[in-house]
Design a protein around this motif. Sequence first.
Motif, PDB file in Angstrom:
ATOM      1  N   GLU A 198     -14.757   4.268  -4.431  1.00  0.00           N
ATOM      2  CA  GLU A 198     -13.523   4.415  -3.847  1.00  0.00           C
ATOM      3  C   GLU A 198     -14.094   4.523  -2.439  1.00  0.00           C
ATOM      4  O   GLU A 198     -13.413   3.202  -1.406  1.00  0.00           O
ATOM      5  CB  GLU A 198     -12.622   5.161  -3.925  1.00  0.00           C
ATOM      6  N   GLU A 232     -14.950   8.700  -6.584  1.00  0.00           N
ATOM      7  CA  GLU A 232     -15.345   8.625  -5.051  1.00  0.00           C
ATOM      8  C   GLU A 232     -16.105   7.993  -4.403  1.00  0.00           C
ATOM      9  O   GLU A 232     -15.406   7.301  -3.020  1.00  0.00           O
ATOM     10  CB  GLU A 232     -14.828  10.381  -4.613  1.00  0.00           C
ATOM     11  N   GLN A 285      -7.854   1.838  -4.117  1.00  0.00           N
ATOM     12  CA  GLN A 285      -6.984   2.749  -3.369  1.00  0.00           C
ATOM     13  C   GLN A 285      -6.614   3.725  -3.259  1.00  0.00           C
ATOM     14  O   GLN A 285      -5.481   3.687  -4.006  1.00  0.00           O
ATOM     15  CB  GLN A 285      -6.283   2.504  -2.054  1.00  0.00           C
ATOM     16  N   GLY A 286      -6.948   5.307  -3.064  1.00  0.00           N
ATOM     17  CA  GLY A 286      -6.678   5.974  -3.229  1.00  0.00           C
ATOM     18  C   GLY A 286      -6.665   6.887  -4.620  1.00  0.00           C
ATOM     19  O   GLY A 286      -5.980   7.749  -5.607  1.00  0.00           O
ATOM     20  N   ASN A 287      -7.417   5.839  -5.520  1.00  0.00           N
ATOM     21  CA  ASN A 287      -7.740   6.367  -6.830  1.00  0.00           C
ATOM     22  C   ASN A 287      -8.640   6.850  -7.453  1.00  0.00           C
ATOM     23  O   ASN A 287      -9.197   5.910  -7.561  1.00  0.00           O
ATOM     24  CB  ASN A 287      -7.103   4.992  -7.834  1.00  0.00           C
TER      25      ASN A 287
END
Length: 123
Positions: free
Chosen positions: A115, A112, A105-107
């Motif tokens: 995620e 992209e 998450q958010g990494n």
Amino acid sequence: MEQIKVDYIDIGEDVSTVILEKNKEDLMNVKAGARILVDSDHFAFVYILEDTEHFYSLRFEQDCWLALLEAHQKEMAFFAEVSENTRLALVDFNEELAFLLDNIQGNGNYGEAFEKAVGAVFY
């Protein structure tokens, strides 16, 4: 490393049984590797199995993520059905998956697209 696709996850009352695309008699002597990796290029979580000479990867691809989420949220034990009468405990599965989900998450390191795909199902 031999790759074995998970066909589906059978969610029972207390445990979840991972049904493989086909039973693998050569997995009778494997042990759980107690770790999950990701294949962010092909959108899969990969649980490692091993024996004295080989590694095997159980591939949890997107088509089974909703069942994976349900079983994970219920904190069920995971077992892989390696033959008609034999199941193998997937040691530390929930802990490893929780760690990865927190890390993804958010990494942006996972890509992209991966995620976002994980986020659409698990968050």
